[in-house]
Design an enzyme around this catalytic site. Structure first.
Site, PDB file in Angstrom:
ATOM      1  N   GLY A 129       9.986  52.902  23.384  1.00  0.00           N
ATOM      2  CA  GLY A 129       9.659  53.437  25.075  1.00  0.00           C
ATOM      3  C   GLY A 129      10.518  54.537  25.322  1.00  0.00           C
ATOM      4  N   SER A 209       7.556  55.168  18.210  1.00  0.00           N
ATOM      5  CA  SER A 209       7.577  56.168  19.174  1.00  0.00           C
ATOM      6  C   SER A 209       9.232  56.477  19.520  1.00  0.00           C
ATOM      7  CB  SER A 209       7.074  55.401  20.291  1.00  0.00           C
ATOM      8  OG  SER A 209       6.362  56.595  21.694  1.00  0.00           O
TER       9      SER A 209
END
Ligand SMILES: *[C@@H]1O[C@H](CO)[C@@H](O)[C@H](O)[C@H]1NC(C)=O
Ligand SMILES: *[C@@H]1O[C@H](CO)[C@@H](O)[C@H](O)[C@H]1NC(C)=O
Ligand SMILES: *[C@@H]1O[C@H](CO)[C@@H](O)[C@H](O)[C@H]1NC(C)=O
Ligand SMILES: *[C@@H]1O[C@H](CO)[C@@H](O)[C@H](O)[C@H]1NC(C)=O
Length: 568
Positions: A129, A209
């Site tokens: 995120g 991520s």
């Protein structure tokens, strides 16, 4: 009063466990917790869930912008059967957002008991995120598929955005508190996981991520040495520039000036801290959203580096990172544990498929080639920058990007935001670690994104998450697996087995088995042909991932870039 009170609760706990009732109780050194017993779908197997265990004191009041400190002991039994708190997020407005958010979840298939000592491998997950959003709720990262393979799973919250990564780039607010939270959680796991049936000598850290970038930061920080024995990074590394904050001091001034207009670029760091400590958490959250919208959050600038992300700190006792990441890796000075790392086949497919947006962007780049050049190349001379920009454009579309919309834009974004730095990381780290590289190329229904763009590959950022986790949110819903094709389930079984094999044995394919179509996944070595596992309908060993564009990029970095590099 406390001892007798506790003894009674323990009797009750044992009674309830023996009766197989709702809950399960554990004594931690800070107090008792009550977890729940859950069932793995399509099996009779049970597992135990302990959600929202505090691993640090709430970072509120004078602890705001400070590294985490230990939590106080508690007297009553703490209910750890659900998640109700997430950390403040950028661009999100949720009633679950709370400054008091330093909690983790432990999911285990087996608890230690008097007649059997269990000691299972442990996998600790950092969510993604962009260091700005995300959480570790059960609905976001349900552990069933992994726990089914007899590993203990830990997921956790860490401070995000301004609360986790505000930095004045000096000793007043050094920065990296979000990473220091993760470190604190890792120390907690090392100390406590045996109580849940986990073996603290067999910890794998993994993430996706920004969570993979986080794993990468722990691999280059001496502070995290010895807290894990293996690492998995999905779709990012510590070299991805979105995970690195440039101009941190500028952003600190900017947000403080939104809260108190008397703050200017000349204000001292102490004044910034004072203003930020006197503001309410919602005021800070609103100001962060304003900074984000002005700095074109979610725009093409993502790859140039983020605001409120990790920084390189000045040297001090509490510093998490004091040197450029690239240079640490290049020297072989990281924590050189075994690694799995990889990419999805077209990472940017998830974000940048709007043809109008890409057309505008490609026009902008055609008119300003310098904008194609990553900041991390450290090019000062404007002519060199223009030349580099021209060469970068040629990698994607001769001398006119507009001719090749949207493919050129999507491929450029995939490479520069995600793929190039992951491949470069692999080349540097495989000289020092056992390292396995994968490309996830399977475009299944589980991954949800089904965009097809001519001239690009098929699997976007995040898609592999739904193969590893049980998720129910706006993007994924895989609670009912009977709704998905059988081939999706096969790929899911493969991915989960590769990951958990690695956590157990440090080797994703320790033996030839049918599920893996008898493939043995080779390591990347300094003197072999960069073999990688292509995960599609069938497993296949290929060589040199994304070779054309990567080699082009490497030539351009070698010719125009100026060391030392932070990211790549
Ligand atoms: C479990 O471990 C403890 C401490 O190491 C030991 O005393 C005990 O005998 C073990 N129990 C079993 C069943 O192996
Ligand atoms: C924990 O893991 C280590 C390293 O693999 C192993 O040597 C040890 O036997 C394990 N402990 C138990 C109790 O299984
Ligand atoms: C803004 O900051 C100035 C200087 O630090 C201070 O004197 C003033 O009280 C602050 N205003 C508010 C509303 O906090
Ligand atoms: C999957 O994606 C589609 C469109 O991209 C969306 O409408 C849908 O709500 C998504 N989520 C789930 C849980 O299927």
């Amino acid at each position: 009063m406390k001892p007798i009170y506790h003894v009674l609760w323990v009797y009750l706990a044992v009674f309830l466990i023996n009766k197989g009732l709702c809950c399960v109780f554990l004594r931690l050194n800070k107090g008792l917790i009550k977890g729940r017993i859950a069932t793995i779908p399509n099996s009779n197997k049970k597992f135990y869930a302990f959600q929202q265990i505090p691993y640090a004191a709430p970072p509120i009041g004078t602890l705001r912008f400070q590294p985490p400190v230990p939590v106080n002991a508690w007297d009553n039994i703490l209910d750890t059967t659900k998640n109700t708190k997430i950390c403040y997020q950028i661009g999100v407005n949720s009633i679950e957002e709370d400054e008091d958010c330093l909690y983790l979840n432990v999911y285990t298939p087996k608890l230690p008991s008097t007649n059997s000592n269990t000691s299972l491998p442990v996998m600790v997950f950092f969510h993604g995120g962009a260091f700005a959003i995300g959480d570790s709720k059960y609905s976001s990262y349900g552990p069933e598929f992994l726990v089914n393979h007899d590993v203990v799973i830990v997921t956790l919250n860490y401070r995000l955005g301004v609360f986790g990564f505000l930095s004045t780039q000096d000793e007043v607010i050094p920065g990296n508190n979000g990473l220091k939270d993760q470190l604190f959680a890792l120390q907690w796991v090392n100390k406590n996981i045996h109580l849940f049936g986990g073996n603290s000598s067999e910890i794998t850290i993994f993430g996706q991520s920004a969570g993979a970038a986080s794993v990468g930061y722990h691999l280059v920080s001496k502070k995290s040495t010895g807290l894990y024995r293996a690492a998995i990074m999905e779709s990012s590394s510590v070299l991805n520039s979105f995970g690195y904050q440039r101009n941190a001091k500028h952003f600190a001034h900017k947000i403080a000036s939104y809260i108190n207009a008397s703050v200017t670029e000349e204000s001292a760091s102490e004044e910034i801290l004072s203003v930020m400590l006197h503001a309410s958490s919602t005021e800070i959250d609103k100001a962060a959203d304003k900074v984000a919208s002005e700095e074109s959050y979610n725009s093409a600038q993502l790859f140039q580096g983020y605001f409120f992300a990790p920084v390189v700190e000045l040297d001090s006792k509490n510093a998490f990172l004091t040197e450029n990441m690239f240079e640490i890796l290049d020297r072989g000075d990281a924590n050189n544990v075994p690694v799995i790392i990889g990419i999805n086949s077209e990472e940017s497919l998830s974000q940048n498929t709007d043809v109008n947006f890409l057309t505008r962007l490609m026009k902008l780049y055609d008119n300003d080639l310098k904008a194609l050049v990553p900041n991390n190349m450290n090019i000062v001379d404007e002519n060199s920058k223009e030349e580099a920009g021209q060469l970068i454009r040629e990698l994607y579309s001769g001398d006119d990007l507009l001719q090749n919309v949207p493919a050129a834009g999507i491929k450029y974004m995939s490479d520069t935001t995600f793929t190039r730095p992951v491949i470069k990381y692999t080349l540097l780290q495989s000289k020092h670690s056992e390292l396995y590289f994968y490309q996830f190329s399977y475009d299944g229904k589980l991954g949800n994104i089904s965009v097809v763009v001519d001239g690009t590959e098929r699997v976007g950022h995040n898609e592999e998450l739904a193969y590893l986790w049980r998720i129910q949110n706006e993007i994924f819903d895989n609670y009912d697996l009977s709704l998905f094709p059988e081939s999706d389930i096969t790929i899911q079984n493969r991915l989960v087995k590769l990951w958990t094999n690695f956590a157990k044995t440090l080797n994703p394919t320790p033996e030839k088995i049918d599920l893996f179509q008898n493939i043995i996944w080779p390591q990347v070595l300094e003197d072999n042909d960069f073999p990688y596992l292509n995960i599609n309908e069938n497993l296949q060993i290929k060589n040199y991932p994304k070779n054309d564009s990567f080699c082009g990029w490497e030539r351009i970095y070698d010719q125009y870039g100026n060391r030392p590099y932070d990211s790549y």
